[in-house]
Design an enzyme around this catalytic site. Structure first.
Site, PDB file in Angstrom:
ATOM      1  N   LYS A 251      21.295  75.440  13.869  1.00  0.00           N
ATOM      2  CA  LYS A 251      20.256  76.470  13.942  1.00  0.00           C
ATOM      3  C   LYS A 251      19.097  76.170  12.998  1.00  0.00           C
ATOM      4  O   LYS A 251      17.971  76.568  13.240  1.00  0.00           O
ATOM      5  CB  LYS A 251      20.858  77.830  13.596  1.00  0.00           C
ATOM      6  CG  LYS A 251      21.690  78.386  14.738  1.00  0.00           C
ATOM      7  CD  LYS A 251      21.972  79.856  14.540  1.00  0.00           C
ATOM      8  CE  LYS A 251      22.821  80.395  15.675  1.00  0.00           C
ATOM      9  NZ  LYS A 251      24.004  81.100  15.224  1.00  0.00           N
TER      10      LYS A 251
HETATM   11  N1  GLU Z   1      29.708  84.340  16.127  1.00  0.00           N
HETATM   12  C1  GLU Z   1      30.231  83.039  16.357  1.00  0.00           C
HETATM   13  C2  GLU Z   1      29.132  82.004  16.356  1.00  0.00           C
HETATM   14  O1  GLU Z   1      27.979  82.331  16.576  1.00  0.00           O
HETATM   15  C3  GLU Z   1      30.970  82.936  17.683  1.00  0.00           C
HETATM   16  C4  GLU Z   1      32.243  83.646  17.631  1.00  0.00           C
HETATM   17  C5  GLU Z   1      33.158  83.433  18.784  1.00  0.00           C
HETATM   18  O2  GLU Z   1      32.678  83.137  19.893  1.00  0.00           O
HETATM   19  O3  GLU Z   1      34.353  83.610  18.599  1.00  0.00           O
HETATM   20  O4  GLU Z   1      29.407  80.855  16.124  1.00  0.00           O
END
Ligand code: GLU
Length: 320
Positions: A251
């Site tokens: 990111k």
């Molecule tokens: N919030 C996590 C991320 O952006 C993804 C969580 C999940 O898919 O279990 O990497």
């Protein structure tokens, strides 16, 4: 009824790797006429920013991905924002505590890093915890506490954990894989591992399709499902997209962010076409709408190797 979700962490701009995961998770659910949930995973408050959360929703809509429940549209399991769901995580922690599955950990960052150079298995979250604080008696605990607020760890069981991944196939993890993991940090924030499991249970998620970087987290999460008395969803982990340098897209590297792509005037159909071709859903890149991919979506066609966003992919994207 299948229920799937996309659960972005708003710590930066969404890049095309995130978009691909969202697209594939959405296609899986839409093809089965299931319900798709959008959940904002801003549990790590210092890293999360509201404008990234807002931008993620905009980016997804721009791609043609929609959701039946989410932060903006609400739904029966609201709120769909993790920072507003902390009482649920506290309640789950209490249940784990009552089962005797938690212990305080006083290890400093330096101590944990020292372990990192030891030959322990590495996982997405860093080195497996060596278990230093697990078997302390009360006196030892008091001596190590010294006014410090501990983190809270989940004591992983002795059994090996296996599961069938919808993309990666049979997965077998040895007993204790990944080590005892943090469920509440010393700064009192709940961990991703805890929050994601509590939410997927509460939201009735049946199918989790997410990035390969989270494969290592799955045995931990399966242990939590078990401890919380819930049956786990089916998991499918998509190989990551890599940059030309062979590193996974991050990111912090904004060049392949959806925001940057949009700014260059590129149409969403071009992004979707590239992602669909990289996912084996169409023979080669051509402009296409997300919804046009629903009928022919087939999880078996998703390649099992990471895909590189190479020069020809970039050229196709930008020389529109
Ligand atoms: N919030 C996590 C991320 O952006 C993804 C969580 C999940 O898919 O279990 O990497």
């Amino acid at each position: 009824m299948l229920r799937g979700r996309f659960a972005p962490t708003p710590s930066g701009l969404m890049h095309i790797g995130n978009a691909r995961t969202a697209l594939l998770a959405w296609l899986q659910i839409r093809q089965a006429s299931g319900q798709f949930v959008l959940r904002m995973e801003d549990i790590d408050k210092p890293r999360s920013k509201p404008h990234f959360a807002h931008q993620a929703l905009e980016d997804l809509r721009w791609l043609g991905i929609d959701w039946d429940e989410g932060p903006d549209v609400g739904g029966p399991h609201a709120p769909y924002v993790q920072s507003l769901r902390e009482p649920l995580y506290a309640e789950a922690l209490e249940r784990l505590e009552q089962r005797g599955q938690l212990y305080p950990c006083f290890c400093s960052r330096a101590e944990l890093l020292a372990v990192a150079s030891a030959p322990h298995g590495l996982s997405a979250e860093g080195p497996a915890y060596a278990g230093t604080c697990r078997y302390l008696n009360e006196t030892e605990r008091a001596a190590r506490r010294l006014g410090k607020l501990p983190s809270i760890r989940f004591a992983i069981g002795e059994q090996a954990i296996s599961f069938q991944d919808g993309i990666a196939g049979q997965q077998d993890f040895p007993p204790g894989a990944g080590g005892d993991f943090v469920v509440r940090r010393a700064d009192e924030l709940f961990s991703y591992q805890l929050a994601v499991v509590v939410d997927d249970i509460a939201m009735g998620i049946t199918d989790v399709l997410r990035g390969y970087d989270l494969l290592d987290s799955t045995p931990r999460q399966l242990a939590l499902y078990d401890a919380l008395g819930a049956s786990p969803p089916r998991f499918a982990h998509v190989p990551l997209l890599l940059g030309t340098d062979g590193n996974r897209l991050a990111k912090r590297d904004g060049s392949l962010s959806l925001a940057a792509i949009r700014e260059r005037g590129i149409q969403p159909e071009r992004v979707i076409g590239l992602l669909a071709a990289m996912s084996g859903l169409i023979a080669r890149a051509e402009p296409i709408q997300a919804a046009e991919l629903i009928a022919n979506f087939n999880i078996d066609r998703i390649p099992h190797e990471p895909a590189i966003v190479d020069q020809s992919a970039l050229q196709w994207l930008y020389n529109s």
